[in-house]
Motif scaffolding. Structure first.
Motif, short mmCIF file in Angstrom:
data_model
loop_
_atom_site.label_atom_id
_atom_site.label_comp_id
_atom_site.label_asym_id
_atom_site.label_seq_id
_atom_site.Cartn_x
_atom_site.Cartn_y
_atom_site.Cartn_z
N LYS A 1 -7.13 5.70 9.08
CA LYS A 1 -8.48 5.10 9.01
C LYS A 1 -8.72 4.56 7.61
O LYS A 1 -9.32 3.51 7.41
N LEU A 2 -8.22 5.35 6.64
CA LEU A 2 -8.39 4.97 5.23
C LEU A 2 -7.64 3.68 4.92
O LEU A 2 -8.16 2.80 4.23
N THR B 1 -10.42 7.83 -7.34
CA THR B 1 -11.20 9.05 -7.60
C THR B 1 -10.26 10.25 -7.80
O THR B 1 -10.41 11.01 -8.76
N TRP C 1 0.84 -1.21 0.00
CA TRP C 1 0.00 0.00 0.00
C TRP C 1 0.87 1.26 0.00
O TRP C 1 0.52 2.25 -0.61
N ASN D 1 -9.37 0.58 5.89
CA ASN D 1 -10.42 0.17 4.97
C ASN D 1 -9.85 0.20 3.53
O ASN D 1 -9.85 1.23 2.86
N LYS D 2 -9.33 -0.93 3.11
CA LYS D 2 -8.62 -1.02 1.82
C LYS D 2 -9.51 -0.61 0.65
O LYS D 2 -9.05 0.03 -0.30
N LEU D 3 -10.77 -0.99 0.74
CA LEU D 3 -11.69 -0.68 -0.36
C LEU D 3 -11.88 0.83 -0.50
O LEU D 3 -11.84 1.38 -1.60
N MET D 4 -12.02 1.47 0.66
CA MET D 4 -12.18 2.92 0.69
C MET D 4 -10.91 3.60 0.16
O MET D 4 -10.97 4.55 -0.64
N LEU D 5 -9.75 3.07 0.58
CA LEU D 5 -8.47 3.63 0.14
C LEU D 5 -8.35 3.57 -1.39
O LEU D 5 -7.99 4.55 -2.04
N ALA E 1 -10.79 3.31 -3.51
CA ALA E 1 -11.81 4.18 -4.13
C ALA E 1 -11.34 5.65 -4.12
O ALA E 1 -11.45 6.34 -5.13
N VAL E 2 -10.80 6.08 -2.95
CA VAL E 2 -10.33 7.48 -2.85
C VAL E 2 -9.17 7.73 -3.80
O VAL E 2 -9.15 8.72 -4.54
N THR E 3 -8.20 6.77 -3.82
CA THR E 3 -7.04 6.92 -4.71
C THR E 3 -7.49 7.01 -6.17
O THR E 3 -7.05 7.88 -6.92
#
Lengths: 287, 227
Positions: free
Chosen positions: B191-192, B205, B126, B195-199, B201-203
């Motif tokens: 926190k991000l 985006t 990551w 949550n790998k999925l959120m990370l 998604a944010v990356t």
């Protein structure tokens, strides 16, 4: 109606820069002939060519190529030879083919190899190691290998020795021996045009001052010279590019006006080079 | 699409001289060295990304020197095709460089086993993704500069994104009443990361938005350029 006798039709090209303006440039390049584009340095030859090719965008005007409104797509039908080649210095003659050929569906590698051989170019030699004449020949070989119908050349003979210039002129003559092809050739070396061109387009300070056959242009004017005391101010108005000096005057006169001049004024045939010089001088004096 | 393919080929031919055996060997040696010293493959891949970002200016430099921007219209290429083709070329160059770095790292892993070392992690970490994303964003900020000013004028301006990041790092480190922006950001990031999925998604985006803005700016700038 589409005029299929012209491969290139330019109408009303206008482009303004801070110190120079291309004004209402209009002309035709007929099929089967060599058309020379003449004018002194800075007259607008390269700017016009760049506007025709879409390298710069004109503010007004239209360009028709092969009877159709010009779009970049039509550029596949033309071969372009610029003042200096737009190739990477480190490319070899073979690399030029590898880089350019994929853009042309009708690229003929055999033809390219043939021209390279004919022009005495070494396939392994880098662009930066070629002489100016060889660089021009490389561009011509590229332009001719995709069966271009129209060749557009910007100052191809400038800076070349007379032998190399003659070779380029020969290549152009051979190219238009097929009556479906045309060459549009900008230069300020008028002796090349006297040998090769059928039509002349003359540009001066961004404006076309003549467009027609070369012979008509040369027949249209005559060189005039004589003693200053022989001519009145009315006569002087007929002299284009008038220049007086201690022993007399010289200039150019329209052949239709020769009769209006005194018989003591000597008139004789004029060269293209002299026409450019006198017109340029007239343009500057009228500013 | 075929025009874009031809353009990518032309760009490759243009930068070929930069990609000589010497450059490849230097990258290979650096990759091997970093794999053996760091013991992780991600660091090596990171070097690949940095090399790719540093190389962004190559096609612009060659285009400017050789006058290729005047050549493109004569090859029936529109300005849109030039811009799109350049982005695709840079993307493929990035992928190739990182792939090469990974292959070099594999070689490094093999060598380390011979010498009895152990490479801890061969997967994509990551941290690697975060550093790569940051560098790719810098690269995306640099590209419109090259399209607007051409290489020789833009090369100094492309340092701006790096300088901005360092400046930003300095600013977020300032603490007021014991609370700094850095702490808030680090808390958010930790926190991000949980949550790998959120990370992801944010990356994705952030990258997508940057790609979009970068491309639109490049298009607008290049359309106005005359050669």
């Amino acid at each position: 109606m589409v005029n299929t006798t012209n491969l290139l039709e330019v109408r009303g090209l206008f482009k303004k820069y801070k110190t120079f303006t291309l004004k209402d440039v209009s002309f035709d390049v007929p099929k089967g002939y060599i058309t020379g584009f003449i004018g002194p340095n800075g007259a607008g030859k390269t700017t016009s060519i760049k506007a025709i090719l879409g390298i710069i965008s004109a503010e007004a005007g239209t360009v028709k190529m092969f009877g159709k409104e010009h779009s970049n797509v039509l550029n596949t039908g033309i071969g372009v030879v610029m003042d200096s080649p737009m190739y990477v210095d480190d490319w070899t003659v073979s690399d030029v083919e590898k880089a350019i050929a994929p853009f042309y569906g009708n690229w003929d590698s055999g033809k390219y190899a043939g021209y390279i051989n004919q022009f005495g170019l070494d396939k392994k030699k880098k662009v930066k190691d070629l002489s100016r004449g060889m660089k021009m020949k490389l561009q011509i070989a590229t332009a001719l290998s995709h069966d271009a119908q129209l060749l557009i050349l910007d100052e191809p003979t400038s800076g070349l020795d007379p032998v190399a210039r003659d070779e380029i002129c020969d290549i152009l003559r051979e190219f238009v021996s097929d009556e479906n092809r045309s060459a549009f050739f900008s230069t300020h070396i008028t002796s090349d045009l006297e040998k090769t061109a059928d039509y002349i387009i003359f540009i001066l300070e961004g404006k076309i001052v003549y467009s027609g056959s070369k012979d008509e242009l040369i027949e249209k004017y005559a060189r005039a010279a004589g003693s200053i005391s022989d001519i009145s101010s009315e006569h002087k108005k007929l002299i284009i590019g008038y220049r007086g000096h201690s022993t007399g005057f010289e200039g150019m006169v329209e052949t239709a006006n020769i009769r209006k001049l005194p018989k003591s004024v000597l008139t004789e045939d004029i060269s293209l080079e002299e026409i450019i010089i006198f017109m340029n001088r007239e343009g500057k004096e009228s500013e | 699409m075929s025009k874009l393919k031809c353009f990518i080929g032309l760009d490759f031919m243009a930068v070929k001289s930069y990609l000589g055996l010497k450059s490849v060997l230097i990258l290979l040696v650096c990759a091997l060295f970093s794999t053996l010293t760091s013991g992780t493959v991600s660091t090596t891949a990171g070097i690949g990304v940095i090399v790719a970002v540093i190389s962004t200016g190559y096609p612009f430099a060659v285009s400017e020197k050789a006058g290729l921007d005047s050549l493109y219209p004569t090859l029936s290429l529109s300005k849109k095709q030039v811009v799109s083709g350049r982005y695709l070329f840079i993307f493929l160059f990035d992928i190739s460089t990182v792939t090469f770095a990974y292959i070099s790292a594999a070689l490094g892993k093999l060598l380390s086993q011979i010498f009895g070392h152990n490479i801890s992690n061969y997967g994509i970490s990551w941290e690697f993704l975060a550093v790569s994303s940051a560098f790719i964003i810098i690269q995306l900020i640099q590209i419109p500069f090259y399209f607007k000013f051409s290489y020789s004028k833009a090369k100094f301006m492309t340092v701006i994104p790096f300088a901005a990041i360092f400046a930003l790092y300095g600013v977020v480190g300032i603490s007021v009443n014991g609370i700094s922006l850095e702490m808030i950001i680090m808390e958010f990031l930790s926190k991000l990361v949980e949550n790998k999925l959120m990370l992801a998604a944010v990356t994705l985006t952030v990258l997508s938005i940057t790609v979009f803005i970068s491309y639109q700016l490049s298009m607008a700038f290049y359309k106005k350029r005359e050669f």
